[in-house]
Design a protein around this motif. Structure first.
Motif, PDB file in Angstrom:
ATOM      1  N   UNK A   6       0.789  -1.226   0.000  1.00  0.00           N
ATOM      2  CA  UNK A   6       0.000   0.000   0.000  1.00  0.00           C
ATOM      3  C   UNK A   6       0.827   1.285   0.000  1.00  0.00           C
ATOM      4  N   UNK A   7       2.128   1.161   0.230  1.00  0.00           N
ATOM      5  CA  UNK A   7       2.958   2.354   0.289  1.00  0.00           C
ATOM      6  C   UNK A   7       2.754   3.146   1.565  1.00  0.00           C
ATOM      7  N   UNK A   8       2.248   2.492   2.619  1.00  0.00           N
ATOM      8  CA  UNK A   8       2.014   3.185   3.883  1.00  0.00           C
ATOM      9  C   UNK A   8       3.335   3.420   4.601  1.00  0.00           C
ATOM     10  N   UNK A   9       3.440   4.556   5.249  1.00  0.00           N
ATOM     11  CA  UNK A   9       4.657   4.936   5.958  1.00  0.00           C
ATOM     12  C   UNK A   9       4.756   4.167   7.267  1.00  0.00           C
ATOM     13  N   UNK A  10       5.754   3.290   7.433  1.00  0.00           N
ATOM     14  CA  UNK A  10       5.875   2.527   8.675  1.00  0.00           C
ATOM     15  C   UNK A  10       6.180   3.401   9.886  1.00  0.00           C
ATOM     16  N   UNK A  11       6.623   4.626   9.668  1.00  0.00           N
ATOM     17  CA  UNK A  11       6.904   5.545  10.774  1.00  0.00           C
ATOM     18  C   UNK A  11       5.650   6.301  11.219  1.00  0.00           C
ATOM     19  N   UNK A  12       4.540   6.149  10.507  1.00  0.00           N
ATOM     20  CA  UNK A  12       3.286   6.803  10.877  1.00  0.00           C
ATOM     21  C   UNK A  12       2.671   6.000  12.019  1.00  0.00           C
ATOM     22  N   UNK A  13       2.930   6.434  13.243  1.00  0.00           N
ATOM     23  CA  UNK A  13       2.542   5.670  14.420  1.00  0.00           C
ATOM     24  C   UNK A  13       1.030   5.485  14.545  1.00  0.00           C
ATOM     25  N   UNK A  14       0.253   6.487  14.189  1.00  0.00           N
ATOM     26  CA  UNK A  14      -1.202   6.387  14.305  1.00  0.00           C
ATOM     27  C   UNK A  14      -1.759   5.312  13.371  1.00  0.00           C
ATOM     28  N   UNK A  15      -1.289   5.318  12.128  1.00  0.00           N
ATOM     29  CA  UNK A  15      -1.744   4.324  11.160  1.00  0.00           C
ATOM     30  C   UNK A  15      -1.281   2.931  11.555  1.00  0.00           C
ATOM     31  N   UNK A  16      -0.018   2.794  11.921  1.00  0.00           N
ATOM     32  CA  UNK A  16       0.507   1.476  12.292  1.00  0.00           C
ATOM     33  C   UNK A  16      -0.173   0.945  13.550  1.00  0.00           C
ATOM     34  N   UNK A  17      -0.510   1.822  14.481  1.00  0.00           N
ATOM     35  CA  UNK A  17      -1.206   1.387  15.692  1.00  0.00           C
ATOM     36  C   UNK A  17      -2.595   0.852  15.342  1.00  0.00           C
ATOM     37  N   UNK A  18      -3.305   1.537  14.442  1.00  0.00           N
ATOM     38  CA  UNK A  18      -4.635   1.067  14.025  1.00  0.00           C
ATOM     39  C   UNK A  18      -4.546  -0.288  13.333  1.00  0.00           C
TER      40      UNK A  18
END
Length: 108
Positions: A6-18
């Motif tokens: 998906x190209x999601x940023x692994x450093x995006x804590x909010x997204x990774x937490x969800x």
């Protein structure tokens, strides 16, 4: 996998937490086992409909799906939301459980 697919940023804590809360903490793959899921729905999956929508929105807004050409016959007229909902199941069953299980088996 979320970065690769998906190209999601692994450093995006909010997204990774969800995503972590949905795929690992709620045992998302278990939901697909119909009988077990019905029993667990009462206890564990009460928040599941909202979590599925939240994760599908993350996928639909990801760089990989943001430019998905909706309504084209070669994609069976699928919308970006429909593809994102499909990917929730794919990632729950194959994307998250498989690599995690292999890692646990290999690492002991």
């Amino acid at each position: 996998l979320h970065y690769v697919i998906f190209g999601l940023d692994p450093a995006d804590e909010e997204t990774m937490e969800a995503l972590t809360k949905f795929h690992y903490d709620s045992l998302s793959a278990t939901y697909h086992l119909k009988i077990v899921a019905n029993v667990l729905q009462t206890f564990r999956f009460r928040q599941w409909p909202d979590m599925v929508k939240s994760v599908a929105t993350i996928y639909a807004e990801s760089p990989s799906l943001a430019s998905f050409p909706e309504g084209r016959p070669e994609y069976n007229n699928m919308t970006r939301h429909e593809l994102a909902m499909l990917m929730v199941s794919v990632m729950s069953l194959a994307g998250m459980v498989g690599p995690h299980t292999h890692g646990v088996i290999a690492m002991g």
